[in-house]
Scaffold this motif. Structure first.
Motif, short mmCIF file in Angstrom:
data_model
loop_
_atom_site.label_atom_id
_atom_site.label_comp_id
_atom_site.label_asym_id
_atom_site.label_seq_id
_atom_site.Cartn_x
_atom_site.Cartn_y
_atom_site.Cartn_z
N GLU A 379 0.83 -1.20 0.00
CA GLU A 379 0.00 0.00 0.00
C GLU A 379 0.87 1.26 0.00
O GLU A 379 0.58 2.22 -0.73
CB GLU A 379 -0.92 0.01 1.22
CG GLU A 379 -1.83 1.23 1.27
CD GLU A 379 -2.66 1.30 2.55
OE1 GLU A 379 -3.46 2.24 2.67
OE2 GLU A 379 -2.49 0.43 3.43
N ARG A 380 1.93 1.29 0.82
CA ARG A 380 2.80 2.46 0.85
C ARG A 380 3.45 2.72 -0.51
O ARG A 380 3.50 3.85 -1.00
CB ARG A 380 3.89 2.29 1.91
CG ARG A 380 3.41 2.38 3.34
CD ARG A 380 4.56 2.61 4.30
NE ARG A 380 5.55 1.54 4.26
CZ ARG A 380 5.49 0.42 4.98
NH1 ARG A 380 4.46 0.22 5.80
NH2 ARG A 380 6.44 -0.50 4.90
N ARG A 381 3.95 1.66 -1.13
CA ARG A 381 4.59 1.82 -2.44
C ARG A 381 3.57 2.22 -3.51
O ARG A 381 3.88 2.98 -4.43
CB ARG A 381 5.29 0.52 -2.85
CG ARG A 381 6.47 0.14 -1.96
CD ARG A 381 7.46 1.29 -1.79
NE ARG A 381 7.91 1.79 -3.10
CZ ARG A 381 8.34 3.02 -3.29
NH1 ARG A 381 8.34 3.91 -2.29
NH2 ARG A 381 8.74 3.40 -4.49
N ALA A 382 2.34 1.72 -3.38
CA ALA A 382 1.30 2.10 -4.33
C ALA A 382 0.99 3.59 -4.22
O ALA A 382 0.88 4.30 -5.23
CB ALA A 382 0.04 1.29 -4.08
N ARG A 383 0.86 4.08 -3.00
CA ARG A 383 0.58 5.51 -2.82
C ARG A 383 1.73 6.36 -3.31
O ARG A 383 1.52 7.46 -3.85
CB ARG A 383 0.27 5.79 -1.34
CG ARG A 383 -1.03 5.13 -0.86
CD ARG A 383 -1.43 5.57 0.52
NE ARG A 383 -2.61 4.87 1.00
CZ ARG A 383 -3.85 5.16 0.66
NH1 ARG A 383 -4.10 6.17 -0.17
NH2 ARG A 383 -4.85 4.45 1.14
N ALA A 384 2.95 5.88 -3.15
CA ALA A 384 4.11 6.63 -3.64
C ALA A 384 4.11 6.71 -5.16
O ALA A 384 4.37 7.76 -5.75
CB ALA A 384 5.40 6.00 -3.13
N MET A 385 3.80 5.58 -5.83
CA MET A 385 3.75 5.59 -7.29
C MET A 385 2.62 6.48 -7.79
O MET A 385 2.79 7.26 -8.74
CB MET A 385 3.59 4.17 -7.83
CG MET A 385 3.60 4.10 -9.35
SD MET A 385 3.53 2.40 -10.02
CE MET A 385 5.19 1.82 -9.63
N ILE A 386 1.47 6.39 -7.16
CA ILE A 386 0.35 7.25 -7.54
C ILE A 386 0.71 8.71 -7.36
O ILE A 386 0.39 9.57 -8.20
CB ILE A 386 -0.91 6.87 -6.73
CG1 ILE A 386 -1.43 5.50 -7.19
CG2 ILE A 386 -1.99 7.94 -6.87
CD1 ILE A 386 -2.52 4.93 -6.31
N GLY A 387 1.43 9.01 -6.26
CA GLY A 387 1.86 10.39 -6.03
C GLY A 387 2.77 10.90 -7.13
O GLY A 387 2.70 12.08 -7.52
N ALA A 391 1.82 14.11 -9.50
CA ALA A 391 2.66 15.29 -9.63
C ALA A 391 2.74 15.74 -11.09
O ALA A 391 2.93 16.93 -11.36
CB ALA A 391 4.06 15.00 -9.08
N GLN A 392 2.59 14.79 -12.02
CA GLN A 392 2.60 15.13 -13.45
C GLN A 392 1.25 15.61 -13.92
O GLN A 392 1.15 16.46 -14.80
CB GLN A 392 3.01 13.90 -14.27
CG GLN A 392 4.39 13.36 -13.97
CD GLN A 392 4.65 12.08 -14.76
OE1 GLN A 392 4.39 11.99 -15.95
NE2 GLN A 392 5.17 11.07 -14.09
N PHE A 393 0.19 15.05 -13.32
CA PHE A 393 -1.17 15.41 -13.73
C PHE A 393 -2.06 15.28 -12.51
O PHE A 393 -2.35 14.18 -12.03
CB PHE A 393 -1.64 14.50 -14.86
CG PHE A 393 -3.02 14.81 -15.36
CD1 PHE A 393 -3.30 16.05 -15.94
CD2 PHE A 393 -4.05 13.90 -15.26
CE1 PHE A 393 -4.58 16.35 -16.40
CE2 PHE A 393 -5.33 14.18 -15.72
CZ PHE A 393 -5.58 15.43 -16.29
N LEU A 589 -0.76 11.19 -19.51
CA LEU A 589 0.33 10.53 -18.78
C LEU A 589 0.94 9.44 -19.64
O LEU A 589 0.24 8.76 -20.40
CB LEU A 589 -0.20 9.90 -17.48
CG LEU A 589 -0.68 10.87 -16.39
CD1 LEU A 589 -1.42 10.09 -15.31
CD2 LEU A 589 0.49 11.63 -15.79
N VAL A 590 2.25 9.26 -19.52
CA VAL A 590 2.97 8.15 -20.13
C VAL A 590 3.54 7.31 -18.99
O VAL A 590 4.02 7.86 -18.00
CB VAL A 590 4.10 8.66 -21.05
CG1 VAL A 590 4.92 7.50 -21.60
CG2 VAL A 590 3.51 9.48 -22.19
N PRO A 591 3.47 5.98 -19.08
CA PRO A 591 3.90 5.15 -17.96
C PRO A 591 5.34 5.42 -17.53
O PRO A 591 6.24 5.57 -18.36
CB PRO A 591 3.76 3.72 -18.52
CG PRO A 591 2.72 3.84 -19.58
CD PRO A 591 2.92 5.19 -20.20
#
Length: 617
Positions: A379-387, A391-393, A589-591
């Motif tokens: 969950e922590r890593r998921a929230r970090a990736m989503i963040g 930040a881009q969009f 967004l681009v992956p």
């Protein structure tokens, strides 16, 4: 612009007013006429008459600029007004007059399908003659799956159908009359598929004529004739899109067919010595399926004025109908057969690829015990990736939910990332799996939301194979593909083939645990996924989709169109056309995994031609 009927002699001023303000034009005219211009263009498709000629009428209305008129006098008056305005802007103007012959004179009751007649003529100017040649060239390439066209060219003075052209002596004109081959002989009924086929081909040929005219007579130089197509959705498309999305959002198909008691079911199965299938429990359905189906088919698609969008929405309508039918047959013997229809069978090529992977990796893999993490770390890593994406969009803001009612693992539902509280996984796999779920599934949901139609975020029909293939590829590009993961994907295919051939839950478990060496919890989880709902063939699409994506890359294909939304490779031509028409926006967004360390080199090797086994070698 107002939709009230306007006299023809008032059209010029109103067209000028709208175009000066940069607005599309949509005017109701006397005698059930209509003028539609979604932007200034050097051509106008016209259909004259109130006699039932639905194919010609639809072919005209599918254009970005069209006129429906009740009689020749009304049509000529409006064309003069619009043409004057367009000549000011482009220097030239072309009229495409679409109509139908009164009958199909070549139709015969024979074992072979007779050709069908298309009567054409043009004004005598060279520009119109070149446009007519482009039209005829396009028609002659029509696939004669039903009946091949037979072109009859006439001089304008000898064409009995060129009444409009003769009223417009200073205008470049093409007159087209097509035989009503979509009508059932000796009946008032029609062949709907044949009618749609005819409309699509007449539209395409007309656009090719308009493109030829534009390139030679104006400064407008479209890269492709499709660039002259519609750029504005009519209100009927928006209404249908919202209604269909509301139905799709009213149920979560995968959640509805996924057991809520996976942990206790495994304990029950283990206590029985893995010899008695467990009892799975499901969420009660929160929808009235009959009411949802009624609402689904109350959505009319015949007023779209756009054959491409009509086809896409028609396919989605059928897919949603099948999903609803499957929910009504949950835990019933019919479920697995409908699942086969939705996701396809496991063909010999796919099963061989899966078995090759399992055979080649049979002795690998348990030498090192990886560091394991639980759902909290995921969950922590998921929230970090989503963040990072947010930040881009800033509009990228999916929810993350930890759930107690899911089997171990992760799942995406529309704009939610669901993490089972029982999830444990190798730490080295976390970023790869999040690239799968966040970097593909959630990202394409977000990008698909940016085109003005929700369909592209919900997903075009059949999109799931490409999505899962891309998602598996994302794991490799992120540097997290492992032998164990590849074996899991391959084992799902082999076990799915067995399930579709009639293997029971216990037999599927034995295949996985005894023949393929999966530990009981892993074998149980695979068997659960395959037998949920009564037999779900979805898990075969991961490897099938990966093979398709690898073949696409090997053939020189790009990945960029996939980021536009949830689409399949078979939609590439459609997406390209919609992009050329200006109906699609560039991905927001681009992956991130596309620029991860080593990803460009991995992608270059994939283009050179790799097999799934090469992803872990």
């Amino acid at each position: 612009m107002s939709r009230r009927a306007k006299p023809a002699d008032d059209v010029g001023a109103r067209v000028a007013e709208a175009l000066d303000r940069g607005l599309p034009v949509r005017l109701d005219l006397p005698r059930r006429g209509r003028l539609h211009l979604d932007r200034p263009l050097p051509f106008l498709a016209v259909h004259v008459g109130r006699r039932a000629a639905p194919a010609a009428r639809a072919a005209a209305m599918a254009n970005a600029a069209y006129l429906l008129a009740g009689n020749l006098s009304d049509a000529a008056a409006v064309v003069r007004e619009v043409g004057a305005r367009m000549r000011e802007q482009f220097g030239a103007f072309l009229v495409l007059d679409f109509g139908e012959l009164s009958r199909d004179p070549l139709a015969k009751d024979t074992p072979f399908l007779a050709p069908f007649r298309i009567s054409v003529s043009s004004s005598s100017d060279k520009a119109a003659e070149r446009a007519l040649s482009a039209f005829v060239g396009a028609v002659e390439k029509i696939d004669g799956r039903y009946r091949a066209p037979r072109i009859e060219r006439s001089a304008l003075s000898e064409d009995p159908h060129s009444g409009l052209a003769r009223r417009l002596p200073d205008c470049s004109t093409l007159t087209v009359r097509v035989a009503p081959i979509y009508r059932v002989p000796q009946s008032r009924a029609v062949y709907p598929e044949l009618q749609g086929w005819l409309v699509a081909h007449m539209l395409d040929a007309g656009l090719q004529a308009a493109a030829q005219f534009s390139r030679t007579e104006t400064a407008l130089s479209p890269a492709t004739h499709r660039a002259l197509g519609r750029r504005v959705f009519v209100e009927a498309v928006t209404r249908a899109d919202r209604a269909m999305d509301d139905i799709a959002a009213s149920f979560d198909f995968l959640l509805a067919v996924t057991p809520i008691n996976a942990d206790t079911a495994f304990e029950e199965f283990s206590a029985a010595g893995f010899e008695r299938a467990p009892v799975f429990l499901y969420r009660p359905l929160a929808i009235d399926i009959a009411a949802r189906k009624k609402a689904l088919f109350s959505i009319t698609l015949d007023r779209f004025e756009d054959p491409v969008l009509e086809k896409l929405f028609g396919e989605k309508q059928q897919e949603l109908d099948l999903q609803l039918s499957m929910l009504s047959a949950r835990e019933d013997g019919r479920f697995v057969e409908m699942s086969r229809a939705l996701y396809g069978s496991v063909d010999a090529r796919l099963e061989k690829a899966a078995r090759d992977i399992l055979d080649a990796t049979a002795l690998s893999g348990r030498a090192r015990e990886p560091q394991m993490v639980d759902h909290r770390y995921v969950e922590r890593r998921a929230r970090a990736m989503i963040g990072g994406y947010s930040a881009q969009f800033s509009a990228f803001a999916p929810r993350v939910e930890v759930r107690d009612d899911l089997p171990a693992g992760l799942m995406v539902s529309s704009d939610r990332l669901l993490i089972a509280s029982s999830t444990t996984m190798a730490r080295e796999r976390v970023e790869a799996l999040l690239s799968h779920e966040v970097g593909v599934h959630l990202l394409t949901y977000c990008n698909g939301s940016g085109h003005g139609l929700r369909l592209f975020r919900t997903g075009l029909a059949g999109y799931e194979g490409a999505q899962e293939g891309l998602a598996v590829l994302a794991e490799h590009l992120a540097g997290g593909m492992t032998t164990a993961r590849l074996r899991l994907i391959a084992a799902r295919v082999v076990a799915c083939a067995a399930m579709l051939d009639g293997a029971s839950f216990v037999e599927t478990f034995r295949l996985l645990s005894r023949e393929q060496g999966f530990r009981p919890p892993a074998a149980f989880n695979i068997a659960l996924r395959l037998h949920r709902g009564g037999g779900l063939a979805k898990d075969a699409i991961y490897l099938r989709g990966l093979l398709d994506i690898l073949a696409h890359l090997r053939a020189g294909g790009d990945l960029e169109p996939f980021w536009l939304g949830k689409i399949a490779a078979r939609h590439f031509a459609v997406m390209q056309e919609l992009s050329q028409r200006g109906l699609l926006k560039a991905p927001r967004l681009v992956p991130q995994f596309m620029t991860a360390r080593g990803a460009p080199e991995r992608l270059a090797r994939l283009r050179a031609g790799l097999t799934p086994l090469d992803l872990v070698s």
